[in-house]
Design an enzyme around this catalytic site. Structure first.
Site, PDB file in Angstrom:
ATOM      1  N   LYS A 195       0.862  -1.188   0.000  1.00 24.58           N
ATOM      2  CA  LYS A 195       0.000   0.000   0.000  1.00 24.58           C
ATOM      3  C   LYS A 195       0.892   1.229   0.000  1.00 24.58           C
ATOM      4  O   LYS A 195       1.717   1.405   0.893  1.00 24.58           O
ATOM      5  CB  LYS A 195      -0.901  -0.018   1.235  1.00 24.58           C
ATOM      6  CG  LYS A 195      -1.740   1.246   1.359  1.00 24.58           C
ATOM      7  CD  LYS A 195      -2.733   1.181   2.499  1.00 24.58           C
ATOM      8  CE  LYS A 195      -3.466   2.497   2.632  1.00 24.58           C
ATOM      9  NZ  LYS A 195      -4.439   2.479   3.734  1.00 24.58           N
ATOM     10  N   LYS A 248      -2.251  -1.539  -3.754  1.00 32.65           N
ATOM     11  CA  LYS A 248      -3.105  -0.363  -3.688  1.00 32.65           C
ATOM     12  C   LYS A 248      -2.268   0.902  -3.820  1.00 32.65           C
ATOM     13  O   LYS A 248      -1.248   0.984  -3.144  1.00 32.65           O
ATOM     14  CB  LYS A 248      -3.824  -0.380  -2.334  1.00 32.65           C
ATOM     15  CG  LYS A 248      -4.619   0.852  -2.047  1.00 32.65           C
ATOM     16  CD  LYS A 248      -5.259   0.741  -0.696  1.00 32.65           C
ATOM     17  CE  LYS A 248      -6.000   2.028  -0.430  1.00 32.65           C
ATOM     18  NZ  LYS A 248      -6.445   2.119   0.924  1.00 32.65           N
TER      19      LYS A 248
HETATM   20  C1  PBG Z   1      -7.228   3.578   5.771  1.00 31.23           C
HETATM   21  C2  PBG Z   1      -7.529   3.467   4.322  1.00 31.23           C
HETATM   22  C3  PBG Z   1      -7.342   4.407   3.284  1.00 31.23           C
HETATM   23  C4  PBG Z   1      -7.909   3.851   2.139  1.00 31.23           C
HETATM   24  C5  PBG Z   1      -8.376   2.586   2.480  1.00 31.23           C
HETATM   25  N1  PBG Z   1      -8.108   2.364   3.831  1.00 31.23           N
HETATM   26  C6  PBG Z   1      -6.805   5.783   3.303  1.00 31.23           C
HETATM   27  C7  PBG Z   1      -5.421   6.052   3.699  1.00 31.23           C
HETATM   28  O1  PBG Z   1      -4.586   5.157   3.877  1.00 31.23           O
HETATM   29  O2  PBG Z   1      -5.154   7.240   3.881  1.00 31.23           O
HETATM   30  C8  PBG Z   1      -7.988   4.511   0.794  1.00 31.23           C
HETATM   31  C9  PBG Z   1      -9.076   4.035  -0.095  1.00 31.23           C
HETATM   32  C10 PBG Z   1      -9.415   4.924  -1.223  1.00 31.23           C
HETATM   33  O3  PBG Z   1      -8.774   5.967  -1.484  1.00 31.23           O
HETATM   34  O4  PBG Z   1     -10.389   4.593  -1.917  1.00 31.23           O
HETATM   35  N2  PBG Z   1      -5.918   3.625   6.140  1.00 31.23           N
END
Ligand code: PBG
Length: 324
Positions: A195, A248
């Protein structure tokens, strides 16, 4: 074989030929629909930067989840917005927290629809970071216990799978152990393994009210420049017991999806994130692109890169189109 002996256009001359030699397919079975849940009643609050996506109170969540199930989408992933935040993320592991209540309601009212719990603390923290803050740092090891507690409380509320998105080191093992010790050996973990610290999460942070109040997430989420490191991150999660791995965002990271697909055999998910959604929506609304076609092409591209599953805010639209 070269031209004129080989003419690739021979097998492109009509849709029947094209159908026969198509290498990649997109099916409703590949889709996971993300949903945002809030306390209250009768709430269906639009998220300005994500047209068509809403913060839903539990009664409205049930209605929408029934639609999702009627469209034959196998699973939803839930994000909760608590009514108060603190510096321990208490709302994340409260047995009467928003997610726990939503899960119990969904399991009762929409049986058969798989419910995945996103495991992260940022929505529940007053400072918006994904872990416990010591000084100005996110304390990795102090956070692990809270993540495990959150996973366990979601398991007790009926989660069918948990999905840690926090990017703390060691969290998959910690969660696996907590689940196993409490009789949840059969509850799978879908790990957000690679991520990235991405600006494409912008609209989500409006939706989940989870923007960090100071600094950024670069000390725990990955540097967008790195792909070899993604392989090491995924390897750790596999070693620690992940059942499904994830990359992601999706579209700007198709090369990462492809590399991870080559190196690992586990089911692979990709998150088509909020910014990817909003850009297509905005250009579609301006009349600059054909939204429907661009969506289908984008999701097919994510599948072609090697993802088995796609988390996407387009899931309902796509499922409806696929069933025609
Ligand atoms: C929580 C999380 C995030 C997303 C999914 N879980 C945001 C982040 O890490 O700031 C992003 C999902 C999206 O942008 O659709 N940590």
């Amino acid at each position: 074989m070269l031209f004129p002996d080989y003419r690739p256009r021979r097998l492109r001359q009509n849709e029947s030929f094209r159908r026969m030699i198509r290498e990649t397919t997109l099916s409703v079975n590949n889709l996971i629909y993300p949903m945002f849940v809030v306390f209250g009643n009768g709430i269906r609050r639009p998220i300005t930067s994500m047209p068509g996506v809403f913060q839903l109170s539990i009664d409205e969540l049930i209605k929408e989840a029934k639609e999702v199930q009627a469209l034959n989408i196998p699973a939803v992933i839930l994000f909760g917005i608590p009514d108060r935040k603190d510096d321990k993320a208490s709302g994340a592991y409260d047995s009467n927290g928003i997610i726990q209540k939503a899960m119990r309601a969904l399991k009762e009212k929409v049986p058969g629809l798989l419910v995945i719990g996103d495991i992260c603390l940022c929505e529940y923290m007053s400072h918006g970071h994904c872990g416990i803050i010591q000084g100005h740092e996110v304390d990795n090891d102090a956070t692990l216990e809270l993540l495990a507690r959150t996973a366990l409380s979601q398991a007790k509320a009926g989660a069918d799978m948990v999905a840690p998105s926090d990017m703390m080191d060691g969290r998959v093992a910690e969660i696996r152990q907590a689940l196993d010790e409490n009789g949840y050996q059969n509850l799978p973990i879908m790990a957000y393994s690679a991520k990235y610290a991405s600006a494409f999460y912008g609209p989500f942070r409006e939706a989940a009210e989870s923007a960090p109040q100071f600094g950024d997430r670069k000390t725990y989420q990955m540097d967008p420049a790195n792909v070899r490191e993604a392989i090491r991150e995924v390897a750790l999660d596999v070693e620690e017991g992940a059942d499904i791995i994830m990359v992601k965002p999706a579209l700007p990271y198709l090369d990462v999806i492809s590399r991870v697909r080559e190196e690992f055999d586990l089911p692979l998910a990709a998150y088509n994130v909020s910014g990817e959604y909003s850009m297509i929506k905005a250009a579609g609304q301006m009349g600059w692109i054909d939204e429907e076609k661009v969506v289908m092409e984008s999701l097919l591209a994510i599948r072609r890169a090697g993802a088995d599953l796609i988390l996407t805010y387009f899931a309902k639209d796509v499922a409806a189109r696929l069933s025609k």
